[in-house]
Write an enzyme that holds these catalytic residues in place. Structure first.
Site, PDB file in Angstrom:
ATOM      1  N   ALA A 206      -1.036  -2.802   0.904  1.00 55.95           N
ATOM      2  CA  ALA A 206       0.341  -2.559   0.477  1.00 55.95           C
ATOM      3  C   ALA A 206       0.704  -3.399  -0.745  1.00 55.95           C
ATOM      4  O   ALA A 206       1.376  -2.923  -1.672  1.00 55.95           O
ATOM      5  CB  ALA A 206       1.302  -2.859   1.628  1.00 55.95           C
TER       6      ALA A 206
ATOM      7  N   GLU B 176       4.710  -1.285   7.886  1.00 56.25           N
ATOM      8  CA  GLU B 176       4.578  -2.519   7.117  1.00 56.25           C
ATOM      9  C   GLU B 176       5.386  -2.396   5.825  1.00 56.25           C
ATOM     10  O   GLU B 176       5.292  -1.385   5.116  1.00 56.25           O
ATOM     11  CB  GLU B 176       3.108  -2.765   6.796  1.00 56.25           C
ATOM     12  CG  GLU B 176       2.824  -4.114   6.177  1.00 56.25           C
ATOM     13  CD  GLU B 176       1.330  -4.411   6.226  1.00 56.25           C
ATOM     14  OE1 GLU B 176       0.816  -4.689   7.329  1.00 56.25           O
ATOM     15  OE2 GLU B 176       0.675  -4.313   5.182  1.00 56.25           O
TER      16      GLU B 176
ATOM     17  N   GLY C 196      -7.736  -5.297   3.856  1.00 58.57           N
ATOM     18  CA  GLY C 196      -6.741  -5.672   4.854  1.00 58.57           C
ATOM     19  C   GLY C 196      -5.470  -4.870   4.667  1.00 58.57           C
ATOM     20  O   GLY C 196      -5.205  -4.331   3.591  1.00 58.57           O
ATOM     21  N   CYS C 197      -4.662  -4.782   5.716  1.00 51.13           N
ATOM     22  CA  CYS C 197      -3.434  -3.983   5.622  1.00 51.13           C
ATOM     23  C   CYS C 197      -2.437  -4.599   4.647  1.00 51.13           C
ATOM     24  O   CYS C 197      -1.868  -3.897   3.796  1.00 51.13           O
ATOM     25  CB  CYS C 197      -2.809  -3.797   7.002  1.00 51.13           C
ATOM     26  SG  CYS C 197      -2.416  -5.339   7.866  1.00 51.13           S
ATOM     27  N   TYR C 198      -2.229  -5.915   4.737  1.00 51.46           N
ATOM     28  CA  TYR C 198      -1.307  -6.559   3.799  1.00 51.46           C
ATOM     29  C   TYR C 198      -1.789  -6.455   2.352  1.00 51.46           C
ATOM     30  O   TYR C 198      -0.996  -6.136   1.449  1.00 51.46           O
ATOM     31  CB  TYR C 198      -1.115  -8.027   4.173  1.00 51.46           C
ATOM     32  CG  TYR C 198      -0.251  -8.296   5.382  1.00 51.46           C
ATOM     33  CD1 TYR C 198       1.024  -7.753   5.497  1.00 51.46           C
ATOM     34  CD2 TYR C 198      -0.693  -9.135   6.403  1.00 51.46           C
ATOM     35  CE1 TYR C 198       1.825  -8.023   6.598  1.00 51.46           C
ATOM     36  CE2 TYR C 198       0.100  -9.412   7.511  1.00 51.46           C
ATOM     37  CZ  TYR C 198       1.365  -8.854   7.603  1.00 51.46           C
ATOM     38  OH  TYR C 198       2.159  -9.130   8.687  1.00 51.46           O
TER      39      TYR C 198
END
Length: 335
Positions: free
Chosen positions: A151, A238, A146-148
């Site tokens: 990061a 983000e 996932g993107c979160y």
């Protein structure tokens, strides 16, 4: 040249994959599909007129296998696993951008739905490249993070050995509205997003267990992860801020620099990071500082690229024997 396809070409991540694959020196984009089909890529994405001309077909596993050696699945969770199961049986390599293969079975079913392809779940490799680079070179199934979590994990993983594991870990994450996808919902209306910022699914987001699971798998420790995402009025980008408690004195920047010294797409910054410097690129910028035993780590990525499509392309590069940086964007959208 290796022939590749995209299933789920209508979304933002599908578009980003098309844009990168058009100029890729090792892959030929030979197949595009959605669940509906019956349109051209130029009609689907008018920005691609005079860039690429290709029909967008209704997705079919047998057709994909006849035209592609690798396919990207830019589909929602649950939809991906059905296609992946068929494609893997037909000896097509799969890079899945959904959640369907990125979690352990119990974690997945607790947070999503019953899994329909348990046979291949253990064969998947989590495509956080800096930690699974060698495994990606030999797999036929890559699972995009996932993107979160991307990061968050890139920022905190090198520092986990220095954390007090009995203290909670807080993750404050902010993402551009493109992270919500193209589907029209009230929260993404201009009048709601303009000059506004808000949290959603606080302590109840599906990426929270993903972050906790990967920390445990990599470091063997269970952390109490508390994750709160926010939407901000920007298109892409983000910024993740992680707050932890140190168990011993350390220099967090020095640790990060040493840990990522051989990773070309991680940039350790001496000052707090921003989303504009990574927008349009595969870079992850990371900054960290401590005050006593309090630790602050901040990382910035492009949510559509490093958080999805360019990370998927790096996985595909490794799966096919190419340099991981082939075709990967590095010039940010500045100003």
């Amino acid at each position: 040249m290796i022939r590749v396809g995209i299933v789920g070409a209508s979304g933002y991540t599908g578009l980003e994959l098309v844009k990168m694959l058009v100029t890729h020196h090792g892959f030929t984009l030979s197949y595009l599909a959605t669940t509906q089909g019956g349109i051209s890529v130029e009609a689907l994405h008018p920005s691609l007129v005079d860039v690429i001309s290709l029909p967008v077909e209704k997705a079919d596993a047998a057709t994909i296998a006849s035209r592609c050696e690798l396919v990207f699945l830019a589909l929602p969770h649950k939809a991906s696993m059905g296609f992946a199961k068929e494609l893997l049986a037909l000896n097509v390599k799969v890079v899945d951008l959904s959640a369907d293969y990125r979690l352990e079975l119990d974690t997945y079913e607790d947070n999503y739905c019953p899994h329909e392809d348990k046979e291949h779940l253990d064969d998947s490799v989590y495509a956080l490249v800096e930690y699974y680079r060698e495994a990606l070179k030999t797999t036929n199934l890559a699972a995009g993070p996932g993107c979160y979590p991307t990061a968050t994990l890139l920022g905190i993983l090198p520092l986990v050995p220095y954390l007090d594991v009995d203290a909670p870990l807080f993750v404050d994450a902010k993402s551009g509205i493109s992270g919500s996808g193209k589907k029209l919902v009230e929260e993404s209306h201009f009048v709601n997003m303009n000059e506004n910022i808000f949290a959603y699914k606080a302590f109840n987001h599906r990426h929270e267990p993903e972050i906790a699971e990967k920390i445990e798998k990599i470091h063997g420790v269970k952390l109490n992860v508390n994750f709160v995402p926010h939407l901000i009025p920007v298109t892409r980008g983000e910024l993740v801020s992680v707050y932890g408690t140190l168990k011993e004195d350390c220099d967090p920047l020095a640790i990060l620099k040493e840990h990522y010294k051989n990773d070309p797409f991680i940039r350790i910054r001496e000052t707090p990071v921003d989303i504009k410097s990574t927008a349009g690129t595969h870079f992850c910028d990371i900054y960290a500082v401590k005050k006593g035993n309090a630790l602050f780590v901040s990382s910035a990525i492009d949510n559509l690229l490093r958080g999805a499509s360019s990370q998927a392309l790096v996985a595909a590069n490794l799966m096919c024997g190419y340099d991981e940086g082939m075709g990967i964007p590095v010039i940010p959208y500045m100003p």
